[in-house]
Design a protein around this motif. Structure first.
Motif, PDB file in Angstrom:
ATOM      1  N   UNK A  37       0.847  -1.192   0.000  1.00 24.37           N
ATOM      2  CA  UNK A  37       0.000   0.000   0.000  1.00 24.37           C
ATOM      3  C   UNK A  37       0.882   1.242   0.000  1.00 24.37           C
ATOM      4  N   UNK A  38       1.100   1.799  -1.176  1.00 22.49           N
ATOM      5  CA  UNK A  38       1.998   2.947  -1.292  1.00 22.49           C
ATOM      6  C   UNK A  38       1.287   4.220  -0.853  1.00 22.49           C
ATOM      7  N   UNK A  39       1.935   5.030  -0.049  1.00 22.03           N
ATOM      8  CA  UNK A  39       1.286   6.239   0.479  1.00 22.03           C
ATOM      9  C   UNK A  39       1.142   7.331  -0.570  1.00 22.03           C
ATOM     10  N   UNK A  40       0.152   8.182  -0.343  1.00 21.01           N
ATOM     11  CA  UNK A  40      -0.062   9.364  -1.170  1.00 21.01           C
ATOM     12  C   UNK A  40      -0.083  10.592  -0.278  1.00 21.01           C
ATOM     13  N   UNK A 371       2.806  12.435   4.317  1.00 25.33           N
ATOM     14  CA  UNK A 371       3.881  13.324   3.883  1.00 25.33           C
ATOM     15  C   UNK A 371       4.710  12.720   2.746  1.00 25.33           C
ATOM     16  N   UNK A 372       4.367  11.517   2.292  1.00 26.84           N
ATOM     17  CA  UNK A 372       5.082  10.853   1.195  1.00 26.84           C
ATOM     18  C   UNK A 372       4.088  10.503   0.095  1.00 26.84           C
ATOM     19  N   UNK A 373       4.475  10.753  -1.147  1.00 27.26           N
ATOM     20  CA  UNK A 373       3.738  10.268  -2.316  1.00 27.26           C
ATOM     21  C   UNK A 373       4.687   9.342  -3.062  1.00 27.26           C
ATOM     22  N   UNK A 374       4.397   8.035  -3.035  1.00 28.59           N
ATOM     23  CA  UNK A 374       5.409   7.058  -3.441  1.00 28.59           C
ATOM     24  C   UNK A 374       5.159   6.397  -4.784  1.00 28.59           C
ATOM     25  N   UNK A 375       3.919   6.267  -5.220  1.00 26.92           N
ATOM     26  CA  UNK A 375       3.624   5.461  -6.404  1.00 26.92           C
ATOM     27  C   UNK A 375       3.959   6.147  -7.713  1.00 26.92           C
ATOM     28  N   UNK A 376       4.199   5.331  -8.744  1.00 26.82           N
ATOM     29  CA  UNK A 376       4.369   5.833 -10.108  1.00 26.82           C
ATOM     30  C   UNK A 376       2.982   5.981 -10.733  1.00 26.82           C
ATOM     31  N   UNK A 377       2.696   7.158 -11.285  1.00 19.61           N
ATOM     32  CA  UNK A 377       1.380   7.428 -11.861  1.00 19.61           C
ATOM     33  C   UNK A 377       1.542   8.204 -13.161  1.00 19.61           C
TER      34      UNK A 377
END
Length: 620
Positions: A37-40, A371-377
């Protein structure tokens, strides 16, 4: 802009080294479920929404505050006493904070999706309004620099104002390069259609590029990462397609670089700056001779670092020559298993806690509070950065996480920035921002802690070999590659003084630093000569790149000092980070017995990397 007011998203806000050394893989938009579950980001700590009443409230306040500031202080600064100047500085600082919050919110939204027209418009509109509203503030640094030295010193006797001495000292270093008040205001007003506009053109062009690799359409992130795939045929196919697409767009990139270099040349001429690099050195609060000592030390070390390492890698891969698609190739014995997000988080947090529990405590909210946005979009800006926003909020970290070991190191790197920015926030808006040369200290140190933790846990010689090789490659990408980039930029800006540069001329300048820096183990495919065109630092922040090498060399020396004498090191380290931009690098390093102006300082850092290559050679 060197003299006019600047708010959020200055050059130090970004860490986009990923373009060259931290390539990513797989297709945009496909990865979120693969690694946990990658954070946004939760940007509500800044504003609830683009149409929230708080946005209009702050814009209205900013417009009035800037106008009243100019009305109260313009033409009167020299007559202020210390107490009145202190009040002036506090009002300036509050303006910076509100403008910074607005700019940060708009910028972070935009970089989440650079191809979204609504976000792009909001970002552009906010930039325009901040530029217009803050135009009356242009007088401030110009007028301060006309005050007599003894008058400024008299003001600084005021106890509360005295802590802002570094602000005055940095402003007054720019005195020889000031333009007239009218020209400074003109430059301020034109900034949104100057370099900023060309930066946007570059960003949008890169975001729209499509690469067809083996029948699959990819964005730049995905195509670039295939150059580090286990399968050599995929690496080659990706490299050739990147070259093909860049070649088709080279006229646009050439125009961007020609225009920005000429704009810089014109501004330097009007300001009387002796070199194209002078403005960067001044903003970094670093002496040109220190940068040249770093540059010369790294170039002299090419044979014992990159040349020697890549010859080892050539042998490990069983090749007669390395091609450009082999530079970031995994080793044959490397485990290609993806690292889950939770495992990456644990690796980094354990390393931080092992140094000091406080470091892990400071990093924890990044994971738990959005505080982190980790995924590739799709549309998301490539690379990674940590943006400090403003001191009454908190930093935000952007990643493009795809489960590689290097992604773990990128997480450690950006969290280091974040921890640094949290600690420095107590300095306030005007003193928290760290010069680029020191802004990389905590990030690279965070990487080093994570690497050493992973190395200590290696269970086999092959695992240790892969970790060492990965660290050496990261260091080469940080030291060797970034100094080669710096040399390329110096050559490009120097050549531009002689007239318009063709794509072929820029290509030749790029290739002139490649063989020298990478060494005889390499051959270079046709098309590689265009790879300069998609590196963002050359566009967004000329001559930024040496800051990475500065930070890496500094941290190597700092870590060596930690190993040699750990007693009390943590407290001194946290004090250094808390100082933000309130101290010169000589003051910050003195408690550790280090001096960056000593050429031997850089050799000490480089020797750490050389010793890792020694160990790798001994393993063969």
């Amino acid at each position: 802009m060197r003299f006019s007011y600047t708010s959020a998203f200055g050059p130090q806000a970004f860490d986009t080294r990923a373009y060259d050394s931290r390539v990513f893989d797989t297709q945009a938009g496909s990865a979120a479920g693969d690694f946990g579950d990658l954070p946004e980001w939760d940007l509500s700590d800044l504003y609830p929404a683009v149409d929230a009443p708080e946005v209009k409230r702050d814009l209205d306040w900013l417009e009035e505050a800037c106008a009243s500031f100019a009305n109260d202080f313009e033409g009167k600064l020299a007559d202020l006493d210390g107490a009145a100047m202190y009040d002036c500085i506090l009002r300036n600082e509050r303006i910076s904070q509100v403008a910074g919050r607005l700019g940060s919110y708009a910028g972070l939204l935009y970089y989440q999706n650079t191809v979204d027209g609504t976000r792009a418009k909001f970002f552009s509109d906010i930039q325009d309004k901040i530029t217009n509203f803050t135009a009356p503030l242009v007088f401030f640094s110009l007028e301060v620099n006309r005050i007599a030295d003894n008058t400024v010193e008299s003001m600084l006797e005021h106890a509360d104002l005295a802590r802002y001495r570094p602000i005055f000292e940095r402003m007054r270093k720019m005195r020889p390069y000031q333009l007239s008040d009218e020209l400074e205001r003109y430059e301020h007003d034109m900034s949104v259609v100057g370099a900023s506009a060309w930066n946007k053109l570059f960003d949008e062009t890169v975001a729209d590029l499509k690469f067809n690799v083996d029948g699959t359409e990819l964005g730049l992130e995905a195509a670039a990462t295939l150059m580090s795939d286990q399968d050599r045929s995929k690496r080659e196919a990706a490299a050739r397609e990147v070259a093909n697409v860049l070649g088709k767009n080279i006229k646009t990139f050439t125009r961007v670089h020609n225009t920005l270099a000429k704009m810089g040349d014109v501004e330097d001429k009007w300001r009387g700056m002796p070199t194209p690099q002078t403005g960067r050195h001044l903003s970094n609060d670093v002496e040109p001779e220190v940068v040249e000592a770093l540059r010369d030390a790294v170039v002299a070390a090419y044979p014992k670092l990159s040349h020697r390492y890549y010859e080892l890698k050539r042998g490990w891969l069983g090749l007669d020559k390395l091609q450009v698609w082999d530079r970031n190739a995994p080793l044959p014995m490397e485990d290609d298993k993806a690292v889950q997000w939770d495992d990456a988080r644990k690796m980094v947090m354990d390393a931080y806690a092992g140094f000091h529990p406080k470091m892990a405590e400071l990093a924890e909210p990044f994971f738990t509070k959005g505080w982190i946005d980790a995924g590739v979009k799709d549309g998301k800006a490539p690379g990674a950065f940590a943006h400090p926003t403003v001191t009454d909020a908190h930093p935000y970290v952007m990643l493009n996480y795809l489960g590689k070991q290097r992604d773990v190191m990128t997480l450690a790197h950006e969290l280091g920035h974040g921890v640094h920015q949290v600690l420095a926030a107590e300095q306030g808006e005007l003193l928290s921002s760290t010069p680029l040369t020191l802004a990389e200290t905590a990030s690279v140190f965070g990487e080093m802690l994570t690497f050493q933790k992973m190395l200590a846990g290696a269970k086999t010689q092959n695992e240790r070999k892969v970790l060492l090789a990965g660290k050496v490659e990261d260091s080469i990408n940080t030291l060797v590659r970034q100094i080669a980039f710096y040399d390329f930029e110096c050559k490009l800006h120097d050549a531009r003084k002689g007239g318009e540069l063709t794509s072929e001329t820029i290509n030749d300048l790029w290739m002139s630093v490649q063989g020298e820096s990478l060494g005889p183990a390499f051959e270079f495919m046709d098309g590689y000569e265009t790879f300069w065109s998609y590196i963002p630092h050359f566009v967004h922040s000329p001559f930024y790149v040496y800051a990475y090498a500065f930070g890496d060399g500094l941290v190597n020396a700092l870590y060596a000092a930690y190993v040699e004498n750990p007693e009390g090191f943590q407290d001194k380290y946290f004090d250094m980070l808390k100082a933000g931009g309130s101290k010169h690098h000589t003051e910050l390093l003195a408690p550790f017995g280090l001096d960056a102006s000593d050429p031997k300082f850089w050799d000490k850092g480089l020797s750490m990397i050389s010793s890792m290559i020694d160990e790798l050679e001994a393993m063969d």
